[in-house]
Design a protein around this motif. Structure first.
Motif, PDB file in Angstrom:
ATOM      1  N   ILE A   1       0.840  -1.204   0.000  1.00 23.83           N
ATOM      2  CA  ILE A   1       0.000   0.000   0.000  1.00 23.83           C
ATOM      3  C   ILE A   1       0.877   1.256   0.000  1.00 23.83           C
ATOM      4  CG2 ILE A   1      -1.627   1.338   1.392  1.00 23.83           C
ATOM      5  CD1 ILE A   1      -2.906  -1.351   2.192  1.00 23.83           C
ATOM      6  N   GLN A   2       1.983   1.203   0.732  1.00 26.23           N
ATOM      7  CA  GLN A   2       2.933   2.324   0.766  1.00 26.23           C
ATOM      8  C   GLN A   2       3.530   2.552  -0.622  1.00 26.23           C
ATOM      9  OE1 GLN A   2       6.027   2.203   3.905  1.00 26.23           O
ATOM     10  NE2 GLN A   2       7.514   2.552   2.291  1.00 26.23           N
TER      11      GLN A   2
ATOM     12  N   GLN B   1       3.080   5.917  -3.077  1.00 20.31           N
ATOM     13  CA  GLN B   1       4.230   6.642  -3.615  1.00 20.31           C
ATOM     14  C   GLN B   1       4.173   6.737  -5.138  1.00 20.31           C
ATOM     15  OE1 GLN B   1       7.475   4.338  -1.982  1.00 20.31           O
ATOM     16  NE2 GLN B   1       7.475   5.462  -0.037  1.00 20.31           N
ATOM     17  N   ALA B   2       3.587   5.702  -5.773  1.00 15.44           N
ATOM     18  CA  ALA B   2       3.501   5.674  -7.237  1.00 15.44           C
ATOM     19  C   ALA B   2       2.195   6.279  -7.751  1.00 15.44           C
ATOM     20  CB  ALA B   2       3.636   4.231  -7.732  1.00 15.44           C
ATOM     21  N   GLY B   3       1.305   6.691  -6.844  1.00 14.79           N
ATOM     22  CA  GLY B   3       0.034   7.280  -7.245  1.00 14.79           C
ATOM     23  C   GLY B   3      -0.914   6.270  -7.862  1.00 14.79           C
ATOM     24  N   ILE B   4      -0.888   5.042  -7.371  1.00 13.85           N
ATOM     25  CA  ILE B   4      -1.736   3.970  -7.902  1.00 13.85           C
ATOM     26  C   ILE B   4      -2.863   3.701  -6.911  1.00 13.85           C
ATOM     27  CG2 ILE B   4      -1.816   1.534  -8.599  1.00 13.85           C
ATOM     28  CD1 ILE B   4       1.237   1.783  -9.129  1.00 13.85           C
TER      29      ILE B   4
ATOM     30  N   THR C   1       6.280   0.362 -11.266  1.00 13.40           N
ATOM     31  CA  THR C   1       6.535   1.734 -10.851  1.00 13.40           C
ATOM     32  C   THR C   1       7.696   2.311 -11.658  1.00 13.40           C
ATOM     33  OG1 THR C   1       8.178   1.197  -9.140  1.00 13.40           O
ATOM     34  CG2 THR C   1       5.854   1.073  -8.512  1.00 13.40           C
ATOM     35  N   SER C   2       7.947   3.607 -11.483  1.00 11.32           N
ATOM     36  CA  SER C   2       9.057   4.263 -12.196  1.00 11.32           C
ATOM     37  C   SER C   2      10.407   3.702 -11.760  1.00 11.32           C
ATOM     38  CB  SER C   2       9.014   5.774 -11.945  1.00 11.32           C
ATOM     39  OG  SER C   2       9.090   6.051 -10.549  1.00 11.32           O
TER      40      SER C   2
END
Length: 245
Positions: free
Chosen positions: A145-146, A150-153, A166-167
């Motif tokens: 979840i964290q 952080q990835a805006g998902i 993620t990036s």
């Protein structure tokens, strides 16, 4: 028809030889054959204890070499696992650890990061006397979840797409998230935990809750990171293991 003293003695010695062979076979059947290895002083020692090291992500079995001086009365071996998920670890770890440890009377576990999480998930019912966990992941749901935040998902987006990278190249999986929610950890082995105060993977509150729930000893290194690797951090780790044995 009388039996001579020589014949009696011969029969007695033969009985003793047969009994000795039977005794040896019995010891083998117990699976408790003790292992010999060359000690650092060149003296032959009998080793009946093993410490198994389970590395973290991108780690390897060679890291086990660091722990040999810290466990001088043990055979120290690294476990080269293939699992990438907790359900794969559930299939791989128990039988592999049993095979690795079957000839030893005492088993100690040393596990790091995600390797510690896989061990916590899969080895609770195994014959392990004590575990030393270094920066363990103890709440995978919270970590996922964290990472999503952080990835805006969003959770809805992950459910729809199933897998998102993620990036940073990390894969976030809907299947993984659902699995860890349905399969919480249940750990009952005497444990010592080493945690870095600046660990970015697990919060202090989470690791403290785990220690409280399982009765584990918790040692926190002020300024320590998730990855213990600097000279100061490794010296702290070594002192922790020596003190906690």
């Amino acid at each position: 028809g009388s039996v001579t003293r020589k014949e009696i003695r011969s029969g007695f010695l033969g009985y003793r030889a047969v009994s000795a062979r039977r005794g040896r076979r019995k010891d083998c059947r117990k699976g408790l054959r003790k292992i010999q290895r060359e000690s650092s002083t060149g003296r032959r020692e009998i080793m009946d204890k093993i410490a198994v090291y389970i590395h973290g992500k991108d780690g390897n079995v060679n890291e086990a070499e660091h722990y040999k001086p810290l466990f001088p009365q043990y055979d120290v071996k690294g476990f080269d696992y293939k699992a990438q998920t907790p359900w794969e670890a559930k299939k791989e770890f128990p039988s592999a650890i049993r095979s690795l440890c079957k000839e030893y009377e005492s088993v100690t576990l040393i596990a790091n990061s995600i390797g510690a999480y896989f061990a916590l998930h899969s080895l609770a019912g195994q014959r392990i006397e004590k575990a030393f966990l270094i920066s363990p992941i103890v709440d995978m749901e919270e970590l996922i979840i964290q990472m999503m935040a952080q990835a805006g998902i969003t959770e809805g987006e992950l459910e729809k797409r199933k897998e998102i990278y993620t990036s940073c190249g990390e894969k976030i999986s809907w299947e993984y998230l659902c699995y860890v929610r349905k399969n919480p950890l249940a750990w009952n082995i005497p444990t010592e935990v080493l945690y870095g105060e600046s660990d970015h993977m697990t919060s202090c509150e989470t690791i403290s809750a785990f220690a409280s729930l399982t009765g584990a000893g918790l040692t926190v290194m002020k300024g320590g990171e998730h990855w213990f690797h600097t000279k100061e951090q490794m010296a702290f780790l070594d002192a922790w293991i020596k003190r906690s044995q």
